[in-house]
Design a protein around this motif. Structure first.
Motif, PDB file in Angstrom:
ATOM      1  N   ARG A   4       0.726  -1.159   0.137  1.00  0.00           N
ATOM      2  CA  ARG A   4      -0.032   0.069  -0.157  1.00  0.00           C
ATOM      3  C   ARG A   4       0.980   1.131  -0.014  1.00  0.00           C
ATOM      4  O   ARG A   4       0.532   2.245   0.775  1.00  0.00           O
ATOM      5  CB  ARG A   4      -0.950  -0.289   1.278  1.00  0.00           C
ATOM      6  CG  ARG A   4      -1.912  -1.148   1.143  1.00  0.00           C
ATOM      7  CD  ARG A   4      -2.782  -1.142   2.271  1.00  0.00           C
ATOM      8  NE  ARG A   4      -3.674  -2.382   2.200  1.00  0.00           N
ATOM      9  CZ  ARG A   4      -4.820  -2.533   1.545  1.00  0.00           C
ATOM     10  NH1 ARG A   4      -5.248  -1.625   0.733  1.00  0.00           N
ATOM     11  NH2 ARG A   4      -5.618  -3.509   1.656  1.00  0.00           N
TER      12      ARG A   4
ATOM     13  N   PRO B  69     -10.862 -11.011   4.707  1.00  0.00           N
ATOM     14  CA  PRO B  69     -11.800 -11.271   3.794  1.00  0.00           C
ATOM     15  C   PRO B  69     -12.906 -12.081   4.706  1.00  0.00           C
ATOM     16  O   PRO B  69     -13.958 -12.017   4.192  1.00  0.00           O
ATOM     17  CB  PRO B  69     -11.259 -12.016   2.834  1.00  0.00           C
ATOM     18  CG  PRO B  69      -9.739 -11.417   2.962  1.00  0.00           C
ATOM     19  CD  PRO B  69      -9.521 -11.266   4.341  1.00  0.00           C
TER      20      PRO B  69
ATOM     21  N   GLY C 247     -16.084  -4.678  -1.140  1.00  0.00           N
ATOM     22  CA  GLY C 247     -14.938  -3.986  -1.613  1.00  0.00           C
ATOM     23  C   GLY C 247     -13.656  -4.637  -1.015  1.00  0.00           C
ATOM     24  O   GLY C 247     -13.489  -5.825  -0.388  1.00  0.00           O
ATOM     25  N   ASP C 248     -12.533  -3.861  -0.885  1.00  0.00           N
ATOM     26  CA  ASP C 248     -11.465  -4.143  -0.486  1.00  0.00           C
ATOM     27  C   ASP C 248     -11.400  -4.534   0.989  1.00  0.00           C
ATOM     28  O   ASP C 248     -11.675  -3.677   1.794  1.00  0.00           O
ATOM     29  CB  ASP C 248     -10.446  -2.848  -0.525  1.00  0.00           C
ATOM     30  CG  ASP C 248      -9.019  -3.408  -0.096  1.00  0.00           C
ATOM     31  OD1 ASP C 248      -8.934  -3.751   1.195  1.00  0.00           O
ATOM     32  OD2 ASP C 248      -8.019  -3.074  -0.923  1.00  0.00           O
ATOM     33  N   SER C 249     -11.286  -5.767   1.183  1.00  0.00           N
ATOM     34  CA  SER C 249     -11.313  -6.368   2.572  1.00  0.00           C
ATOM     35  C   SER C 249     -10.739  -5.135   3.888  1.00  0.00           C
ATOM     36  O   SER C 249     -11.275  -5.019   4.833  1.00  0.00           O
ATOM     37  CB  SER C 249     -11.577  -7.650   2.947  1.00  0.00           C
ATOM     38  OG  SER C 249     -10.047  -8.027   2.505  1.00  0.00           O
ATOM     39  N   TYR C 250      -9.518  -5.233   3.426  1.00  0.00           N
ATOM     40  CA  TYR C 250      -8.586  -4.404   4.393  1.00  0.00           C
ATOM     41  C   TYR C 250      -9.109  -2.915   4.869  1.00  0.00           C
ATOM     42  O   TYR C 250      -9.233  -2.555   5.852  1.00  0.00           O
ATOM     43  CB  TYR C 250      -7.406  -4.442   3.940  1.00  0.00           C
ATOM     44  CG  TYR C 250      -6.578  -5.888   4.027  1.00  0.00           C
ATOM     45  CD1 TYR C 250      -6.060  -6.265   5.048  1.00  0.00           C
ATOM     46  CD2 TYR C 250      -6.878  -6.768   2.701  1.00  0.00           C
ATOM     47  CE1 TYR C 250      -5.545  -7.706   4.868  1.00  0.00           C
ATOM     48  CE2 TYR C 250      -6.430  -7.860   2.367  1.00  0.00           C
ATOM     49  CZ  TYR C 250      -5.715  -8.479   3.826  1.00  0.00           C
ATOM     50  OH  TYR C 250      -5.345  -9.710   3.438  1.00  0.00           O
ATOM     51  N   GLU C 251      -9.747  -2.294   3.622  1.00  0.00           N
ATOM     52  CA  GLU C 251     -10.155  -1.032   3.690  1.00  0.00           C
ATOM     53  C   GLU C 251     -11.705  -1.044   4.361  1.00  0.00           C
ATOM     54  O   GLU C 251     -11.866  -0.260   5.142  1.00  0.00           O
ATOM     55  CB  GLU C 251     -10.114  -0.250   2.599  1.00  0.00           C
ATOM     56  CG  GLU C 251      -8.587   0.017   1.915  1.00  0.00           C
ATOM     57  CD  GLU C 251      -7.915   1.063   2.755  1.00  0.00           C
ATOM     58  OE1 GLU C 251      -8.217   1.577   3.547  1.00  0.00           O
ATOM     59  OE2 GLU C 251      -6.673   0.761   2.548  1.00  0.00           O
ATOM     60  N   SER C 252     -12.324  -2.044   3.887  1.00  0.00           N
ATOM     61  CA  SER C 252     -13.606  -2.079   4.408  1.00  0.00           C
ATOM     62  C   SER C 252     -13.788  -2.633   5.847  1.00  0.00           C
ATOM     63  O   SER C 252     -14.595  -1.706   6.542  1.00  0.00           O
ATOM     64  CB  SER C 252     -14.187  -3.141   3.765  1.00  0.00           C
ATOM     65  OG  SER C 252     -14.620  -2.756   2.369  1.00  0.00           O
TER      66      SER C 252
END
Length: 176
Positions: free
Chosen positions: A87, A150, A160-165
């Motif tokens: 990232r 996830p 969406g992106d599991s890390y951001e979600s």
């Protein structure tokens, strides 16, 4: 709660074994200058067979850090060290095996309590306290091959992106 690993000594069988391995290795003391914090699935009891011990650290001088960990752990089984970007943030990742556990040391130039691994652990721990039945669903998904974030997002219905979600969910719920 997670700043000191002593809670592991009172945990489940795997947590007790992890505590002993960490203590026998002396890693918390040897790398104290980097503020190591154990993160991941073992501290919160959602580990499966093969789960590793993730130690996150605040590292700004990568060369010095890499020299130190190579000196301390370079003789351990399957020792590997690499630098990468995650990232857009430079990181050093070190892996080795000790007393049956894979250790993963993760260093980046950011305070540990601001790193994704720590924030995600805080969020999933709080969510499991609110919804204790979720633990079994997450462990089931992890055994099916899902990574932790996830799996939680699937159970929570986050897209969406599991890390951001997961971070957005934690902020929305007032956890972080």
């Amino acid at each position: 709660m997670f700043d000191d690993i002593d809670y592991l000594a009172l945990g489940n069988e795997k947590q007790i074994l992890a505590y002993k391995a960490i203590k026998n290795l002396g890693i918390m003391e040897s790398l104290a200058e980097y503020n190591p914090v154990l993160c991941g699935t073992i501290p919160i009891g959602i580990d499966i067979a093969g789960s590793d011990l993730d130690l996150i650290m605040e590292v700004s001088d990568f060369e010095r850090f890499m020299e130190k960990v190579e000196m301390l752990y370079g003789n351990k089984e399957n020792f590997k060290i690499k630098r990468l970007l995650i990232r857009e943030v430079p990181v050093v990742k070190v892996n080795f095996i000790f007393e049956g556990f894979e250790f993963e040391l993760f260093g980046q130039p950011q305070p540990v309590k601001e790193q994704y691994a720590y924030l995600h652990m805080m969020i999933v721990n709080a969510v499991m306290k609110r919804f204790p039945n979720m633990r079994n669903d997450v462990i089931y998904l992890k055994k099916q091959g899902y990574k932790t974030e996830p799996a939680f997002c699937k159970v929570l219905g986050l897209k969406g992106d599991s890390y951001e979600s997961l971070l957005a969910y934690g902020r929305y719920m007032g956890i972080i």
